[in-house]
Design a protein around this motif. Structure first.
Motif, PDB file in Angstrom:
ATOM      1  N   ASN A  93       0.854  -1.186   0.000  1.00 30.00           N
ATOM      2  CA  ASN A  93       0.000   0.000   0.000  1.00 30.00           C
ATOM      3  C   ASN A  93       0.890   1.236   0.000  1.00 30.00           C
ATOM      4  OD1 ASN A  93      -2.098   1.802   0.199  1.00 30.00           O
ATOM      5  ND2 ASN A  93      -2.463   1.468   2.374  1.00 30.00           N
ATOM      6  N   GLU A  94       0.952   1.927  -1.126  1.00 32.40           N
ATOM      7  CA  GLU A  94       1.792   3.108  -1.279  1.00 32.40           C
ATOM      8  C   GLU A  94       0.972   4.366  -1.023  1.00 32.40           C
ATOM      9  OE1 GLU A  94       4.549   5.487  -1.314  1.00 32.40           O
ATOM     10  OE2 GLU A  94       5.228   3.469  -1.865  1.00 32.40           O
ATOM     11  N   HIS A 118       1.206   4.852  -7.080  1.00 31.36           N
ATOM     12  CA  HIS A 118       0.644   5.011  -5.737  1.00 31.36           C
ATOM     13  C   HIS A 118      -0.521   4.051  -5.589  1.00 31.36           C
ATOM     14  CE1 HIS A 118      -1.873   7.636  -8.247  1.00 31.36           C
ATOM     15  NE2 HIS A 118      -2.835   7.402  -7.377  1.00 31.36           N
ATOM     16  N   GLY A 119      -1.043   3.955  -4.367  1.00 32.30           N
ATOM     17  CA  GLY A 119      -2.122   3.003  -4.103  1.00 32.30           C
ATOM     18  C   GLY A 119      -1.558   1.608  -3.949  1.00 32.30           C
ATOM     19  N   ILE A 120      -2.251   0.623  -4.467  1.00 35.53           N
ATOM     20  CA  ILE A 120      -1.779  -0.756  -4.381  1.00 35.53           C
ATOM     21  C   ILE A 120      -0.765  -1.000  -5.504  1.00 35.53           C
ATOM     22  CG2 ILE A 120      -2.430  -3.185  -4.364  1.00 35.53           C
ATOM     23  CD1 ILE A 120      -3.402  -1.506  -1.965  1.00 35.53           C
ATOM     24  N   VAL A 121       0.476  -1.264  -5.115  1.00 32.06           N
ATOM     25  CA  VAL A 121       1.578  -1.439  -6.059  1.00 32.06           C
ATOM     26  C   VAL A 121       2.005  -2.901  -6.078  1.00 32.06           C
ATOM     27  CG1 VAL A 121       3.959  -0.790  -6.608  1.00 32.06           C
ATOM     28  CG2 VAL A 121       2.383   0.915  -5.668  1.00 32.06           C
ATOM     29  N   SER A 122       2.192  -3.454  -7.249  1.00 28.90           N
ATOM     30  CA  SER A 122       2.656  -4.838  -7.381  1.00 28.90           C
ATOM     31  C   SER A 122       4.159  -4.914  -7.136  1.00 28.90           C
ATOM     32  CB  SER A 122       2.341  -5.383  -8.778  1.00 28.90           C
ATOM     33  OG  SER A 122       0.942  -5.455  -8.987  1.00 28.90           O
ATOM     34  N   ALA A 123       4.560  -5.838  -6.275  1.00 26.85           N
ATOM     35  CA  ALA A 123       5.977  -6.031  -5.984  1.00 26.85           C
ATOM     36  C   ALA A 123       6.632  -6.873  -7.070  1.00 26.85           C
ATOM     37  CB  ALA A 123       6.141  -6.704  -4.621  1.00 26.85           C
ATOM     38  N   GLU A 167       2.974  -6.381   7.512  1.00 26.54           N
ATOM     39  CA  GLU A 167       3.247  -5.471   6.395  1.00 26.54           C
ATOM     40  C   GLU A 167       2.869  -4.053   6.785  1.00 26.54           C
ATOM     41  OE1 GLU A 167       1.359  -4.323   2.039  1.00 26.54           O
ATOM     42  OE2 GLU A 167       0.745  -6.169   3.064  1.00 26.54           O
ATOM     43  N   PRO A 168       3.824  -3.137   6.869  1.00 25.24           N
ATOM     44  CA  PRO A 168       3.468  -1.738   7.112  1.00 25.24           C
ATOM     45  C   PRO A 168       2.978  -1.076   5.824  1.00 25.24           C
ATOM     46  CG  PRO A 168       5.834  -1.941   6.891  1.00 25.24           C
ATOM     47  CD  PRO A 168       5.273  -3.341   6.781  1.00 25.24           C
ATOM     48  N   ALA A 169       2.353   0.070   5.959  1.00 24.27           N
ATOM     49  CA  ALA A 169       2.087   0.905   4.784  1.00 24.27           C
ATOM     50  C   ALA A 169       3.370   1.666   4.463  1.00 24.27           C
ATOM     51  CB  ALA A 169       0.946   1.869   5.071  1.00 24.27           C
ATOM     52  N   TYR A 170       3.528   2.069   3.225  1.00 24.21           N
ATOM     53  CA  TYR A 170       4.731   2.785   2.800  1.00 24.21           C
ATOM     54  C   TYR A 170       4.339   4.151   2.241  1.00 24.21           C
ATOM     55  CZ  TYR A 170       7.355  -1.498   3.473  1.00 24.21           C
ATOM     56  OH  TYR A 170       7.927  -2.608   4.040  1.00 24.21           O
ATOM     57  N   ARG A 171       5.173   5.119   2.549  1.00 27.80           N
ATOM     58  CA  ARG A 171       4.964   6.488   2.059  1.00 27.80           C
ATOM     59  C   ARG A 171       6.318   7.009   1.581  1.00 27.80           C
ATOM     60  NH1 ARG A 171       0.873  10.440   3.114  1.00 27.80           N
ATOM     61  NH2 ARG A 171      -0.092   8.993   4.595  1.00 27.80           N
ATOM     62  N   HIS A 172       6.587   6.844   0.289  1.00 29.71           N
ATOM     63  CA  HIS A 172       7.857   7.303  -0.264  1.00 29.71           C
ATOM     64  C   HIS A 172       7.740   8.757  -0.699  1.00 29.71           C
ATOM     65  CE1 HIS A 172       8.334   2.887  -0.527  1.00 29.71           C
ATOM     66  NE2 HIS A 172       9.604   3.178  -0.297  1.00 29.71           N
ATOM     67  N   LEU A 207       8.916  22.824   3.586  1.00 27.79           N
ATOM     68  CA  LEU A 207       7.926  22.658   4.653  1.00 27.79           C
ATOM     69  C   LEU A 207       7.777  23.991   5.367  1.00 27.79           C
ATOM     70  CD1 LEU A 207       9.154  19.239   6.111  1.00 27.79           C
ATOM     71  CD2 LEU A 207       7.266  19.607   4.545  1.00 27.79           C
ATOM     72  N   ASN A 208       7.071  24.910   4.730  1.00 28.83           N
ATOM     73  CA  ASN A 208       6.923  26.239   5.301  1.00 28.83           C
ATOM     74  C   ASN A 208       6.165  26.213   6.617  1.00 28.83           C
ATOM     75  OD1 ASN A 208       8.290  27.435   3.186  1.00 28.83           O
ATOM     76  ND2 ASN A 208       6.443  27.624   1.955  1.00 28.83           N
ATOM     77  N   GLN A 209       5.332  25.197   6.754  1.00 20.59           N
ATOM     78  CA  GLN A 209       4.649  24.949   8.012  1.00 20.59           C
ATOM     79  C   GLN A 209       4.549  23.439   8.139  1.00 20.59           C
ATOM     80  OE1 GLN A 209       0.714  26.584   7.718  1.00 20.59           O
ATOM     81  NE2 GLN A 209       0.572  26.130   5.550  1.00 20.59           N
ATOM     82  N   VAL A 210       4.019  22.951   9.230  1.00 25.27           N
ATOM     83  CA  VAL A 210       3.898  21.502   9.393  1.00 25.27           C
ATOM     84  C   VAL A 210       3.121  20.951   8.208  1.00 25.27           C
ATOM     85  CG1 VAL A 210       2.959  19.643  10.794  1.00 25.27           C
ATOM     86  CG2 VAL A 210       4.041  21.594  11.884  1.00 25.27           C
ATOM     87  N   SER A 211       3.783  20.112   7.403  1.00 26.21           N
ATOM     88  CA  SER A 211       3.201  19.620   6.165  1.00 26.21           C
ATOM     89  C   SER A 211       3.254  18.115   6.123  1.00 26.21           C
ATOM     90  CB  SER A 211       3.974  20.198   4.964  1.00 26.21           C
ATOM     91  OG  SER A 211       3.573  19.578   3.780  1.00 26.21           O
ATOM     92  N   LEU A 212       2.176  17.511   5.668  1.00 24.22           N
ATOM     93  CA  LEU A 212       2.113  16.057   5.581  1.00 24.22           C
ATOM     94  C   LEU A 212       2.171  15.576   4.131  1.00 24.22           C
ATOM     95  CD1 LEU A 212      -0.689  15.506   8.216  1.00 24.22           C
ATOM     96  CD2 LEU A 212       1.764  15.602   8.550  1.00 24.22           C
ATOM     97  N   GLY A 213       2.343  16.452   3.175  1.00 25.74           N
ATOM     98  CA  GLY A 213       2.316  16.059   1.768  1.00 25.74           C
ATOM     99  C   GLY A 213       3.673  15.578   1.297  1.00 25.74           C
ATOM    100  N   VAL A 214       3.953  14.298   1.487  1.00 20.20           N
ATOM    101  CA  VAL A 214       5.295  13.807   1.189  1.00 20.20           C
ATOM    102  C   VAL A 214       5.559  13.674  -0.299  1.00 20.20           C
ATOM    103  CG1 VAL A 214       5.423  12.569   3.356  1.00 20.20           C
ATOM    104  CG2 VAL A 214       4.605  11.391   1.341  1.00 20.20           C
ATOM    105  N   SER A 215       4.560  13.800  -1.145  1.00 20.26           N
ATOM    106  CA  SER A 215       4.806  13.621  -2.566  1.00 20.26           C
ATOM    107  C   SER A 215       5.064  14.947  -3.284  1.00 20.26           C
ATOM    108  CB  SER A 215       3.614  12.904  -3.221  1.00 20.26           C
ATOM    109  OG  SER A 215       2.454  13.702  -3.143  1.00 20.26           O
ATOM    110  N   LYS A 216       5.046  16.061  -2.557  1.00 24.77           N
ATOM    111  CA  LYS A 216       5.279  17.331  -3.221  1.00 24.77           C
ATOM    112  C   LYS A 216       6.765  17.497  -3.531  1.00 24.77           C
ATOM    113  CE  LYS A 216       5.870  20.859   0.003  1.00 24.77           C
ATOM    114  NZ  LYS A 216       5.360  21.884   0.894  1.00 24.77           N
TER     115      LYS A 216
END
Length: 300
Positions: A169-170, A179-184, A243-248, A288-297
């Protein structure tokens, strides 16, 4: 259960802006979700890792305003954990010793390429070209008893036959936007090294074991490790690990588009701090001008 995140640097140099970006994203995610943040020191490379770098890492992270749970897990203190899972994989018949040196492997690859292109892994390294997998057991034993150096490799074909249809789960995105469900696709890596004679683990093995033992629920890390997730999912499945979720996330790069290096003084946190940078200015530098959670930017 609250989500668990981790920042896992290697103490083989000082942190730079790229590390700060990844560390702050993990910290921000933990704060936003009411989760836990762990610091893990990946120090299995005894030749390059130094205690003074570990001290500097903690100083830099604290200066950025981060807090994490203690005690800190140091991989060098848990080698028995890696030996145990390596023995489990060996008992499944999935591990074999390979005795070629790096120079010998290079010569084998050159010989293979005389007949056409030889496959490379997603990082650009040629797949293992040797035939150590077919060595008789008595010959392997004699080589090991003689003191010959060796690497313990995963029999990728046999491993993939045991588990199929692996995905992850990306939550972020890969270098090509996946992104989303990625095939390994672990087979793309060939017979990866799981350990060496002098070290009972490798990055792939230890990161999977540590994430499971520490209960990591979301792995936030750079896109340079996106494709390696295929190997990690394979090892998790073989070992029965969660299995953890992944956020690259995207990588912070220099003005010429190159991945940052720990030797790059212009982007080192300690150098920037000495030049008058503040934690807030570091956030701005990495986008990260402020606390930001958007890791894909894409940072500026």
């Amino acid at each position: 259960m609250p989500p668990v995140f981790r920042f896992a640097p290697s103490p083989n140099g000082h942190l730079h802006l790229g590390h700060a970006y990844s560390a702050l994203l993990n910290f921000d995610r933990a704060c936003e979700t009411g989760g836990r943040l762990l610091l893990r020191i990946e120090d299995i490379d005894a030749a390059r890792c130094r205690p003074e770098y570990e001290v500097a890492i903690e100083e830099d992270l604290a200066w950025l305003g981060m807090a994490w749970e203690t005690p800190v897990r140091r991989q060098s203190e848990h080698l028995s954990d890696y030996r145990a899972v390596l023995e489990k994989l060996s008992a499944l018949g999935l591990v074999y010793p390979a005795f070629e040196s790096r120079a010998e492997i290079a010569r084998l690859v050159a010989a293979r390429e005389a007949d056409g292109p030889w496959p490379h892994d997603p990082d650009g390294a040629p797949l293992y070209p040797g035939d150590a997998k077919s060595l008789p057991a008595d010959q392997r034993s004699r080589l090991i008893e003689s003191g010959a150096p060796y690497a313990l490799r995963l029999d990728m074909m046999a491993a993939c036959r045991r588990v199929a249809g692996l995905t992850w789960n990306e939550l972020g995105e890969g270098p090509d936007g996946a992104h989303g469900i990625v095939s390994a696709r672990p087979e793309a890596w060939g017979d990866v090294i799981l350990a060496r004679k002098e070290t009972p683990t490798s990055y792939h093995l230890s990161v999977v074991v540590d994430d499971a033992l520490q209960g990591i629920s979301e792995v936030v890390r750079g896109q340079d490790l996106f494709h390696a997730t295929s190997v990690h999912r394979l090892l998790q499945a073989l070992l029965g690990l969660p299995e953890p979720a992944y956020r690259h996330h995207v990588l912070i790069r220099d003005g010429e588009g190159r991945k940052l290096s720990k030797s790059s003084l212009s982007t080192g946190l300690r150098e920037l701090r000495k030049a008058g940078a503040s934690p807030a200015s570091i956030r701005r530098l990495v986008g990260l001008n402020q606390v930001s959670l958007g890791v894909s930017k894409t940072p500026p």
